[in-house]
Write a protein that holds these residues in place. Structure first.
Motif: not given
Length: 157
Positions: A43-45, A56-58, A127-130
């Protein structure tokens, strides 16, 4: 994804477009981006010792051929803006406004902010960019297929 890529050509793509920020060897150091060894099927992050963006983590993305093919075309667009509400809260706290500007999000000051608030604004910017990744992506499908073939052979744990 149509057909498998060429590992040798993928190694060249990695060297020219990815190696500035990533390593692939087992136990390799994190650079601006995480070490990619063992990410295949994970899974990513999740790489230990690397500070991923909240989005990314979520994201819940499981890395494989299909997800990588789409992700590598435009990383910032692929990892959705799941941290936007968290960012809005931070912006309100800092006296800032979050404003959409076409496909790009940006923060603008509601009033002149003290230097410490500007530092905080930069802290929350990712956080904005993802995703923290500034890489624009690989538009050519064959290049992405080649890179994926290389990553699969180099990064599977």
């Amino acid at each position: 994804m149509a057909k498998p890529g060429n590992e040798k050509k993928g190694a060249k793509v990695f060297k020219t477009k990815c190696s500035q920020c990533h390593t692939v060897e087992s136990g390799g150091a994190h650079k601006q981006g995480p070490n990619l060894y063992g990410f295949w099927g994970r899974q990513s992050g999740q790489a230990d010792g690397y500070s991923y963006s909240s989005a990314n983590k979520k994201s819940g993305i499981m890395w494989g051929e299909e997800t990588l093919f789409d992700y590598l075309e435009n990383p910032k667009k692929y990892i959705k803006n799941k941290g936007e509400e968290e960012c809005r809260t931070a912006c309100r706290f800092l006296g800032l406004v979050l404003r959409r500007d076409g496909d790009r999000d940006r923060q603008t000051q509601k009033r002149f902010a003290a230097p410490e608030k500007i530092k905080e604004m930069k802290r929350y910017n990712f956080i904005i960019a993802g995703t923290k990744m500034v890489f624009a992506g690989i538009k050519k499908p064959k290049e992405r297929q080649d890179l994926i073939a290389y990553l699969k052979s180099s990064c599977e744990a």
